[in-house]
Write an enzyme that holds these catalytic residues in place. Sequence first.
Site, PDB file in Angstrom:
ATOM      1  N   ALA A 266       0.838  -1.235  -0.085  1.00  0.00           N
ATOM      2  CA  ALA A 266      -0.043  -0.085   0.097  1.00  0.00           C
ATOM      3  C   ALA A 266       0.926   1.437  -0.031  1.00  0.00           C
ATOM      4  O   ALA A 266       2.015   1.392   0.864  1.00  0.00           O
ATOM      5  CB  ALA A 266      -0.793  -0.003   1.328  1.00  0.00           C
ATOM      6  N   ILE A 267       0.314   2.226  -0.888  1.00  0.00           N
ATOM      7  CA  ILE A 267       1.085   3.599  -0.658  1.00  0.00           C
ATOM      8  C   ILE A 267       0.027   4.595  -0.393  1.00  0.00           C
ATOM      9  O   ILE A 267      -1.267   4.534  -0.393  1.00  0.00           O
ATOM     10  CB  ILE A 267       1.327   4.057  -2.017  1.00  0.00           C
TER      11      ILE A 267
ATOM     12  N   GLU B 214      -2.019 -12.234  -4.745  1.00  0.00           N
ATOM     13  CA  GLU B 214      -3.479 -12.360  -4.798  1.00  0.00           C
ATOM     14  C   GLU B 214      -3.929 -10.576  -5.062  1.00  0.00           C
ATOM     15  O   GLU B 214      -3.387 -10.263  -3.986  1.00  0.00           O
ATOM     16  CB  GLU B 214      -4.191 -12.780  -3.790  1.00  0.00           C
TER      17      GLU B 214
ATOM     18  N   TYR C 267       1.324  -4.318 -10.995  1.00  0.00           N
ATOM     19  CA  TYR C 267       2.150  -5.665 -11.044  1.00  0.00           C
ATOM     20  C   TYR C 267       2.212  -6.055 -12.681  1.00  0.00           C
ATOM     21  O   TYR C 267       3.078  -6.889 -12.930  1.00  0.00           O
ATOM     22  CB  TYR C 267       1.188  -6.835 -10.541  1.00  0.00           C
TER      23      TYR C 267
END
Length: 177
Positions: A66-67, A99, A111
């Site tokens: 997370a950012i 996932e 990704y």
Amino acid sequence: MVLDDLSAIQAIERAAFSAPWPTNAYRTELETNKLAHYLVVRVGEEIAGFAGLWLMVDEAHVTTFAIAPAWRRNHLAERLLVALLDVALDRRATEATLEVRLSNLPARRLYEKFGFRPVGLRPRYYTDNNEDALIMTTEPLRSPEMVARLAARRAALEAAPDPVKLAVPGTDTVRGR
Ligand SMILES: CC(C)(COP(=O)(O)OP(=O)(O)OC[C@H]1O[C@@H](n2cnc3c(N)ncnc32)[C@H](O)[C@@H]1OP(=O)(O)O)[C@@H](O)C(=O)NCCC(=O)NCCS
């Protein structure tokens, strides 16, 4: 990531996920899980994001990523993912897997940029809304394709402006964009 980082991590976790991990989850990971590796990305002194993986035999499984909302779209996730894959390579993982919610297009695009490809679905994996998880896996991390892809991403990031310089207080900062 160290224990002192956990209050900042919790704030980002709650802002980033509809089903955040409970408060103690990261503490337990740091204190007891020998398979786990957690990283933070800082801009100056501020923690702007974090990520983790579990090394299971020769596979690196990304557990969280997370950012902080205020820091998004500054290629910090890319910097963090390069660092995470470096940990995986360092620990002799042969591939990386994760996932992601089917609806999470920002994360899927990130990704994909790093060579993760869809390989399957886990139906109703996310219990908050019964959403399916897309399973994404890289080519072997030491394959020529992945080595070239990572080198290209690394070079692009090295050539990009430094996020710290973009964030000088009192100027037209990137924060809150
Ligand atoms: C997904 C997330 C980590 C991306 O962080 P970020 O720092 O904004 O991403 P970056 O700036 O490094 O972007 C890298 C690439 O990701 C993709 N991307 C990131 N945000 C995107 C968006 N909102 N829409 C489409 N693509 C996006 C793009 O391909 C981008 O490359 P580009 O800028 O050349 O187009 C961030 O949005 C986030 O924390 N989301 C909530 C938590 C989450 O979903 N985590 C993943 C769980 S599996």
